[in-house]
Design a protein around this motif. Structure first.
Motif, short mmCIF file in Angstrom:
data_model
loop_
_atom_site.label_atom_id
_atom_site.label_comp_id
_atom_site.label_asym_id
_atom_site.label_seq_id
_atom_site.Cartn_x
_atom_site.Cartn_y
_atom_site.Cartn_z
N PRO A 84 0.86 -1.17 -0.01
CA PRO A 84 0.04 -0.17 -0.13
C PRO A 84 0.87 1.22 0.21
N VAL A 85 2.34 1.28 0.35
CA VAL A 85 3.00 2.37 0.14
C VAL A 85 3.77 2.20 -0.86
N GLN A 86 3.26 3.20 -1.90
CA GLN A 86 3.96 3.63 -3.13
C GLN A 86 4.43 5.06 -3.51
N PRO A 87 5.54 5.12 -4.27
CA PRO A 87 6.30 3.88 -4.90
C PRO A 87 7.29 3.31 -3.86
N ILE A 88 7.66 2.28 -4.13
CA ILE A 88 8.42 1.43 -3.31
C ILE A 88 9.88 2.01 -3.56
N VAL A 89 10.78 2.10 -2.44
CA VAL A 89 12.13 2.52 -2.66
C VAL A 89 12.98 1.20 -2.61
N ASN A 90 13.59 0.92 -3.68
CA ASN A 90 14.03 -0.54 -3.79
C ASN A 90 15.51 -0.49 -3.32
N MET A 91 15.59 -0.96 -2.30
CA MET A 91 17.20 -1.20 -1.75
C MET A 91 17.55 -2.58 -1.75
N GLY A 92 16.93 -3.24 -2.66
CA GLY A 92 17.14 -4.77 -2.53
C GLY A 92 18.24 -5.37 -3.54
N GLN A 93 17.55 -5.36 -4.86
CA GLN A 93 18.55 -5.78 -5.99
C GLN A 93 19.57 -5.10 -6.20
N GLY A 94 20.74 -5.42 -6.62
CA GLY A 94 21.78 -4.75 -6.70
C GLY A 94 22.11 -4.00 -8.00
N PHE A 95 21.18 -3.63 -8.57
CA PHE A 95 21.43 -2.89 -9.89
C PHE A 95 21.56 -1.24 -9.72
N PHE A 96 22.27 -0.73 -10.50
CA PHE A 96 22.61 0.77 -10.20
C PHE A 96 21.25 1.50 -10.78
N GLY A 97 21.23 2.66 -9.67
CA GLY A 97 19.94 3.63 -9.97
C GLY A 97 20.34 4.81 -10.90
N TYR A 98 21.45 4.68 -11.59
CA TYR A 98 22.06 5.67 -12.37
C TYR A 98 22.58 4.95 -13.69
N ASN A 99 23.07 5.83 -14.66
CA ASN A 99 23.61 5.45 -15.89
C ASN A 99 25.14 5.20 -15.63
N PRO A 100 25.56 4.59 -16.72
CA PRO A 100 27.31 4.53 -16.79
C PRO A 100 27.63 5.95 -17.08
N PRO A 101 28.89 6.24 -16.76
CA PRO A 101 29.44 7.58 -17.16
C PRO A 101 29.31 7.59 -18.81
N GLN A 102 29.36 9.07 -19.14
CA GLN A 102 29.18 9.39 -20.63
C GLN A 102 29.76 8.76 -21.53
N PHE A 103 31.24 8.44 -21.13
CA PHE A 103 32.25 8.22 -22.03
C PHE A 103 31.83 6.73 -22.40
N ILE A 104 31.33 6.04 -21.48
CA ILE A 104 30.81 4.44 -21.58
C ILE A 104 29.64 4.46 -22.68
N LEU A 105 28.75 5.39 -22.32
CA LEU A 105 27.32 5.38 -23.22
C LEU A 105 27.72 6.01 -24.57
#
Length: 476
Positions: A84-105
């Motif tokens: 019932p509490v939305q949105p969820i703050v996902n501190m579970g799975q170990g994926f990044f919450g941000y993009n790779p650095p620009q030189f990689i993109l």
């Protein structure tokens, strides 16, 4: 000892055409059902029943998946969707919450415009990426690595480890792993028929009372030595460790390496967090030339460059081991994603030039410190990570309401599963119960702990901290 040498590959890598025919015949025979007997049914009905039984048997799942409990990832995700509490703050799975650095993109986008980067890559990996990895790791190994014979590219570190198990493990071989373990190890070892010997890392005895370094999760070396026997083919290490955050010390690695030399055992060293360490970090393959000859080092471009969805992994090791990992990889998925291999190659080539590695380490340590402030504030002890991007907090002081209603698939699981469900439903924070990474016999060691991933944007970390302050009313 087994009669074969250390580098003897699994039979599946060297099977002849005639042998394959024999194995195929045996496989067919194993699926012929026993004669169906019945004293109740007659005639056509009995034949229909037998035919139905044969059909049911053919649709029966393999034992390796048939008896599995619902996995933690689906439990947490389903709970998050129902909260019932939305949105969820996902501190579970170990994926990044941000993009790779620009030189990689930019490298990835550029690769997509090249014809060769949109076609099959060589099964062992693109030459540019293998060279970039060899160049990046040679300083750590103290010698020049040969990119053609000592490096192979895989579809993520997980498939790389599966390839290592498929390349060397036969039915009856034993593999030693430490608890807690990355859950994929289990199925990857069991699929080629391996048997697992578990050695638990002991949590700090005062982990529920005070915060201390993740180094206080300790290995019982007497128990470890007892795990070795004539059937032991491989041991799996993970440093920096997920979920504990421990970096195995040089002394610990030396003792492990000596045992493996004594028993002629292959070391599979899972070092996917090898650029995120906050204390001195030793690679076991660098301890001695003798240990290097029995070690396969696993790495992850996805973890290194904030791009876990790219699935670009690699293994480094002696030619006599690497060639069989590459042979298994060829039969599992042939080759890995071409444009992302090219982008990863550019990443390794440019990272030092732009100061990426140092910046990544400083940034992640800052996130760790920022997030753990809430535990200090609440008086919740935790293990201070020495590497990686997970933190284990001990929630023994948090009291779950006695009458709280848990679903059937959670209520009979250890306490940390209930705590995970409670956090999602009441606070809207998803975290992972670490008993998922233990055998049932040893789950009690971790049932008061909870794993949080801090590889998120700072505003998400602050939101999570605000929500976790809601635990105060449930604490004695």
């Amino acid at each position: 000892m087994n009669c074969y040498s250390l580098a003897t590959p699994a039979l599946r890598i060297t099977t002849t055409s005639a042998s394959r025919q024999i194995l195929a015949l045996r496989s067919i025979e194993s699926h012929i059902p026993a004669v169906c007997w019945s004293t109740t049914f007659r005639g056509q009905h009995r034949r229909n029943l037998c035919r139905s039984s044969r059909m049911d048997a053919k649709f029966a799942p393999a034992k390796r998946v048939a008896g599995q409990k619902q996995d933690v990832w689906s439990i947490v995700n389903e709970a998050a969707a129902a909260s019932p509490v939305q949105p969820i703050v996902n501190m579970g799975q170990g994926f990044f919450g941000y993009n790779p650095p620009q030189f990689i993109l930019d490298a990835a986008k550029s690769a997509l415009d090249r014809v060769d980067c949109n076609q099959y890559s060589p099964t062992k990996g693109r030459p540019r990426l293998k060279k970039a990895i060899a160049d990046a790791y040679s300083p750590y190994f103290g010698r020049t690595l040969n990119p053609e014979t000592e490096v192979t590219i895989t579809t993520g570190a997980n498939e790389g480890m599966l390839s290592a198990f498929m390349g060397f493990i036969e039915p009856g071989d034993e593999v030693i792993i430490f608890e807690p373990f990355f859950d994929q190890y289990i199925s990857n070892i069991e699929m080629p028929g391996g048997t697992i010997r578990y050695v638990p890392m002991q949590p700090p005895k005062d982990g529920a009372e005070r915060t201390s370094s993740a180094s206080n999760w300790t290995i019982d070396f007497d128990e470890l030595e007892r795990a070795f026997n004539d059937k032991t083919k491989m041991i799996v290490l993970n440093s920096p460790h997920n979920p504990v955050g421990k970096v195995l010390s040089k002394e610990e690695l030396t003792r492990i390496g000596d045992l493996c030399l004594k028993h002629k055992v292959i070391i599979l060293s899972d070092e996917v967090y090898d650029r995120l360490y906050y204390v001195p970090f030793t690679r076991i393959a660098t301890l001695s030339p003798e240990i290097a000859k029995i070690t396969l080092t696993v790495g992850s471009a996805g973890k290194n460059f904030y791009a876990t969805g790219w699935r670009v992994g690699y293994l480094i090791g002696p030619p006599e081991l690497i060639k069989y990992v590459a042979a298994a990889h060829t039969r599992i998925c042939y080759s890995s994603v071409s444009p992302l291999q090219e982008a990863a190659a550019i990443g390794f080539e440019e990272a030092d030039k732009v100061g990426f590695w140092d910046a990544a380490k400083k940034e992640m340590k800052g996130k760790m410190d920022r997030f753990c402030e809430v535990f200090d504030e609440l008086g919740i002890p935790y293990s201070v990570p020495e590497g990686g991007y997970f933190v284990l907090a001990n929630l023994k002081r948090v009291n779950l309401p006695e009458a709280y209603s848990f679903p059937d698939h959670v209520k009979d699981r250890p306490r940390d599963f209930k705590m995970s469900w409670f956090l999602i439903m009441e606070l809207g924070v998803a975290a992972i119960p670490p008993t998922e990474f233990y055998t049932d016999e040893k789950a009690h060691l971790a049932e008061d702990w909870m794993r949080f991933a801090v590889c998120k944007n700072d505003d998400i970390l602050e939101d999570a901290k605000g929500r976790l302050r809601g635990l105060k009313k449930y604490m004695a």
